[in-house]
Design a protein around this motif. Structure first.
Motif, PDB file in Angstrom:
ATOM      1  N   LEU A 118      44.845   9.440 -26.619  1.00 52.10           N
ATOM      2  CA  LEU A 118      44.995   8.638 -24.921  1.00 52.10           C
ATOM      3  C   LEU A 118      43.219   8.465 -24.228  1.00 52.10           C
ATOM      4  N   VAL A 119      43.262   7.084 -23.956  1.00 56.00           N
ATOM      5  CA  VAL A 119      42.521   7.109 -22.987  1.00 56.00           C
ATOM      6  C   VAL A 119      42.807   7.412 -21.820  1.00 56.00           C
ATOM      7  N   PRO A 120      42.000   7.193 -20.368  1.00 53.06           N
ATOM      8  CA  PRO A 120      42.136   7.198 -19.202  1.00 53.06           C
ATOM      9  C   PRO A 120      42.191   6.096 -18.496  1.00 53.06           C
ATOM     10  N   VAL A 121      43.366   5.057 -17.503  1.00 50.44           N
ATOM     11  CA  VAL A 121      43.337   3.655 -17.261  1.00 50.44           C
ATOM     12  C   VAL A 121      43.110   3.806 -15.932  1.00 50.44           C
ATOM     13  N   LEU A 122      41.811   4.754 -16.066  1.00 49.01           N
ATOM     14  CA  LEU A 122      41.042   4.573 -14.797  1.00 49.01           C
ATOM     15  C   LEU A 122      40.158   3.650 -13.658  1.00 49.01           C
ATOM     16  N   THR A 123      40.355   2.830 -12.837  1.00 50.26           N
ATOM     17  CA  THR A 123      39.967   0.760 -13.057  1.00 50.26           C
ATOM     18  C   THR A 123      38.760   1.360 -11.174  1.00 50.26           C
ATOM     19  N   SER A 124      40.084   1.838 -10.350  1.00 55.90           N
ATOM     20  CA  SER A 124      38.744   1.764  -8.873  1.00 55.90           C
ATOM     21  C   SER A 124      38.238   3.763  -8.832  1.00 55.90           C
ATOM     22  N   VAL A 125      37.399   3.964  -8.568  1.00 54.20           N
ATOM     23  CA  VAL A 125      36.769   4.939  -6.971  1.00 54.20           C
ATOM     24  C   VAL A 125      36.545   5.105  -5.856  1.00 54.20           C
ATOM     25  N   TYR A 126      36.766   5.827  -4.899  1.00 54.12           N
ATOM     26  CA  TYR A 126      36.303   6.102  -3.818  1.00 54.12           C
ATOM     27  C   TYR A 126      36.491   7.562  -3.642  1.00 54.12           C
ATOM     28  N   PRO A 127      35.225   7.155  -2.643  1.00 57.09           N
ATOM     29  CA  PRO A 127      34.530   8.332  -1.861  1.00 57.09           C
ATOM     30  C   PRO A 127      36.039   9.277  -1.228  1.00 57.09           C
ATOM     31  N   LEU A 128      36.114  10.636  -0.592  1.00 57.28           N
ATOM     32  CA  LEU A 128      37.544  11.109  -0.160  1.00 57.28           C
ATOM     33  C   LEU A 128      37.317  10.617   1.782  1.00 57.28           C
ATOM     34  N   GLU A 129      36.026   9.892   1.721  1.00 57.08           N
ATOM     35  CA  GLU A 129      36.046   9.705   3.279  1.00 57.08           C
ATOM     36  C   GLU A 129      36.795   8.802   3.262  1.00 57.08           C
ATOM     37  N   ARG A 130      37.209   7.955   2.261  1.00 60.38           N
ATOM     38  CA  ARG A 130      37.518   6.538   2.286  1.00 60.38           C
ATOM     39  C   ARG A 130      39.443   6.846   1.312  1.00 60.38           C
ATOM     40  N   VAL A 131      40.168   7.572   1.562  1.00 53.64           N
ATOM     41  CA  VAL A 131      40.656   7.893   1.268  1.00 53.64           C
ATOM     42  C   VAL A 131      42.197   7.039   1.761  1.00 53.64           C
ATOM     43  N   GLY A 132      42.430   6.455   2.435  1.00 52.67           N
ATOM     44  CA  GLY A 132      43.265   5.746   3.235  1.00 52.67           C
ATOM     45  C   GLY A 132      43.154   4.733   2.584  1.00 52.67           C
ATOM     46  N   ASP A 133      41.972   3.788   2.500  1.00 50.85           N
ATOM     47  CA  ASP A 133      41.838   2.526   1.651  1.00 50.85           C
ATOM     48  C   ASP A 133      42.161   2.884   0.450  1.00 50.85           C
ATOM     49  N   ALA A 134      41.926   4.027  -0.251  1.00 52.99           N
ATOM     50  CA  ALA A 134      42.808   4.113  -1.974  1.00 52.99           C
ATOM     51  C   ALA A 134      44.003   4.427  -1.915  1.00 52.99           C
ATOM     52  N   ALA A 135      44.648   4.644  -0.424  1.00 50.48           N
ATOM     53  CA  ALA A 135      45.791   5.129  -0.831  1.00 50.48           C
ATOM     54  C   ALA A 135      46.459   3.159  -0.308  1.00 50.48           C
ATOM     55  N   ARG A 136      46.120   2.698   0.776  1.00 48.30           N
ATOM     56  CA  ARG A 136      46.023   1.668   1.088  1.00 48.30           C
ATOM     57  C   ARG A 136      46.575   0.986   0.143  1.00 48.30           C
ATOM     58  N   LEU A 137      45.468   0.521  -0.977  1.00 50.57           N
ATOM     59  CA  LEU A 137      45.273  -0.314  -2.101  1.00 50.57           C
ATOM     60  C   LEU A 137      46.734  -0.240  -3.039  1.00 50.57           C
ATOM     61  N   VAL A 138      46.755   1.474  -3.158  1.00 53.48           N
ATOM     62  CA  VAL A 138      48.549   1.774  -3.915  1.00 53.48           C
ATOM     63  C   VAL A 138      49.889   0.886  -3.354  1.00 53.48           C
ATOM     64  N   LYS A 188      44.638   3.144 -12.768  1.00 55.81           N
ATOM     65  CA  LYS A 188      45.231   4.659 -11.930  1.00 55.81           C
ATOM     66  C   LYS A 188      43.812   4.631 -10.677  1.00 55.81           C
ATOM     67  N   VAL A 189      43.918   4.225  -9.811  1.00 55.62           N
ATOM     68  CA  VAL A 189      42.746   5.365  -7.785  1.00 55.62           C
ATOM     69  C   VAL A 189      42.130   6.078  -7.941  1.00 55.62           C
ATOM     70  N   GLY A 190      41.013   6.578  -9.284  1.00 55.78           N
ATOM     71  CA  GLY A 190      40.360   7.627  -8.601  1.00 55.78           C
ATOM     72  C   GLY A 190      39.867   7.748  -6.608  1.00 55.78           C
ATOM     73  N   VAL A 191      39.745   9.168  -6.636  1.00 58.85           N
ATOM     74  CA  VAL A 191      38.788   9.344  -5.182  1.00 58.85           C
ATOM     75  C   VAL A 191      38.090  10.445  -6.059  1.00 58.85           C
ATOM     76  N   ARG A 192      36.568  10.475  -5.192  1.00 59.95           N
ATOM     77  CA  ARG A 192      35.632  11.659  -5.684  1.00 59.95           C
ATOM     78  C   ARG A 192      35.204  12.593  -4.716  1.00 59.95           C
ATOM     79  N   CYS A 193      35.646  13.522  -4.088  1.00 58.03           N
ATOM     80  CA  CYS A 193      36.121  15.102  -4.107  1.00 58.03           C
ATOM     81  C   CYS A 193      34.061  15.856  -3.642  1.00 58.03           C
ATOM     82  N   LEU A 194      34.356  16.859  -4.012  1.00 60.55           N
ATOM     83  CA  LEU A 194      32.898  17.005  -4.359  1.00 60.55           C
ATOM     84  C   LEU A 194      31.909  16.633  -5.435  1.00 60.55           C
ATOM     85  N   ALA A 195      32.402  15.407  -6.294  1.00 62.46           N
ATOM     86  CA  ALA A 195      31.334  14.548  -7.322  1.00 62.46           C
ATOM     87  C   ALA A 195      30.593  13.580  -5.909  1.00 62.46           C
TER      88      ALA A 195
END
Length: 454
Positions: free
Chosen positions: A380-400, A408-415
């Protein structure tokens, strides 16, 4: 970034991680109880208004728990539901949980840290934890299981006190740190980046239980499987599992861009739901049986038979059609209802044709471990498309929320950037960079709905 976060990010040894103090507070995407009282649900809640990013206190660690420094997380529809306070406010759920007493009382707070996916580094273990230590690279299952509940010893998902972490609990994964039970941990596939690994537990694990595990539809070779929302996180992993298992994947999507992507991924049959009258402007009162007849004609013409299984997490808008379209003795397996929880269907098609409806929820630890093993082996391989920084978690959730995402929409936290966390580059090269990142080339492929706020 605090000293412990930096050490975890830089691969510090276990003794150094254990020596550095936990911070008193950390950055987290969270909801506020006051918003639950003020929001106008009838007007439709824009999740960017209710998802806040700020500092929250570090909670006390229970003996069976670990603290994970979260490198990345992802958006699931349960976070959208939480941020809309639908169908009920999750603060109500947290209050109910707190009534158990003991460490459960920690969860009843005026804020809730949300998020049901995470990849990261263990930085603390409770006194009762045996199989994990500081420095371990892990992914986190959302199955929050009470291992002293008798029901959970038959199947972890059957425990009376089962909860979805970061949805029905506090201290979720959209944060710099999360507190989870040791029974939620699975070793991170070493060839995946942090943001890739953070997209595999909730959706892939759920799809595995629905299709492959003994508690789901028990798919076998040759089964025709109808997959609604086949380019969403759940659906995209389902397509891979069906094809891996010798089944025939029939994916239903809602746009040309999504259909094109699905064909590129090798789905056996791709159907645009607008072909059967299920476009965005479709009459919600449309006859599910008639829609099922139209859909069935297309499937039979292309693959020669009706579906054995309908994989349905969409809910209200598709469930009646799923019940109609599966063959005699077929199975509708459902794990969610992103278009609404109240389903309507003609029961004659269920009972007179001996069909089954199987409810499925997350995955037990064995199923989750087996699923992650498939990623580790490159099956199996990931189906990640978009990645947002944690500070923009609202924008990431709005996309969904607006269904403008693919995969999948990813969110970088400490990375601090994409591409970190790979500890087995040889395996990554063997599996293939192009295959592992195929979905990244399709970020934000669908436009916002007409009149939608940006």
């Amino acid at each position: 970034m605090d000293l412990l976060s930096k050490a975890a990010l830089n691969g510090a040894p276990p003794d150094e991680l254990e020596r550095l103090p936990l911070p008193d507070e950390f950055l987290a995407g969270h909801l506020r109880a006051e918003d639950a009282e003020a929001v106008d649900r009838a007007a439709g809640t824009d999740v960017r208004r209710t998802l806040h990013v700020g500092l929250v206190p570090m909670p006390e660690l229970a003996p069976d728990e670990v603290v994970v420094a979260v490198m990345a997380s992802s958006i699931n529809y349960n976070t959208v539901w939480s941020a809309m306070f639908e169908p009920i406010s999750t603060f109500t759920t947290l209050r109910r949980y707190a009534r158990q007493g003991g460490y459960a009382t920690r969860h009843d707070l005026p804020y809730q840290v949300v998020g049901s996916d995470a990849s990261g580094v263990v930085v603390r273990v409770g006194a009762g934890v045996r199989h994990w230590r500081a420095g371990d690279h892990v992914v986190v299952s959302p199955a929050y299981v009470d291992d002293q509940d008798p029901g959970s010893h038959d199947d972890g998902m059957m425990g009376t006190h089962l909860r979805a972490w970061g949805f029905e609990t506090n201290f979720g994964g959209l944060a710099h740190y999360t507190i989870v039970r040791a029974t939620q941990l699975v070793a991170k596939p070493p060839h995946l980046t942090w943001e890739e690994a953070a997209t595999i537990t909730l959706c892939a694990g759920t799809a595995y239980r629905m299709l492959v595990g003994d508690h789901g539809a028990r798919m076998k070779q040759g089964d025709v499987v109808l997959i609604w929302g086949a380019t969403g996180g759940l659906g995209a992993y389902a397509v891979q599992m069906v094809r891996n298992g010798g089944g025939v994947a029939v994916g239903v999507v809602g746009s040309r861009a999504k259909a094109d992507l699905l064909r590129q991924q090798g789905c056996d049959l791709v159907i645009d739901r607008r072909e059967i009258g299920m476009g965005d402007d479709a009459d919600p009162r449309a006859d599910a049986a008639e829609l099922g007849r139209r859909l069935g004609r297309i499937i039979r013409a292309e693959v020669g038979e009706d579906p054995s299984i309908a994989f349905d997490y969409v809910g209200r808008s598709t469930f009646g059609t799923s019940v109609h379209v599966v063959r005699r003795g077929g199975t509708v397996v459902t794990c969610g209802s992103s278009t609404g929880y109240e389903h309507s269907y003609d029961n004659r098609y269920l009972w007179m044709n001996l069909k089954r409806v199987v409810g499925s929820h997350i995955a037990n630890l064995r199923e989750q471990t087996e699923c992650v093993r498939l990623f580790s082996r490159g099956k199996l391989v990931p189906v990640l498309t978009s990645v947002y920084p944690l500070e923009r978690v609202g924008d990431a959730a709005r996309l969904v929320q607006q269904n403008r995402h693919l995969g999948k929409v990813g969110v970088r936290c400490l990375a601090p950037s994409d591409g970190l966390g790979v500890t087995d580059p040889a395996a990554r090269a063997r599996i293939g960079e192009e295959r592992l990142t195929a979905w990244r080339r399709h970020a934000a492929a669908v436009p916002a709905p007409a009149g939608a706020a940006r």
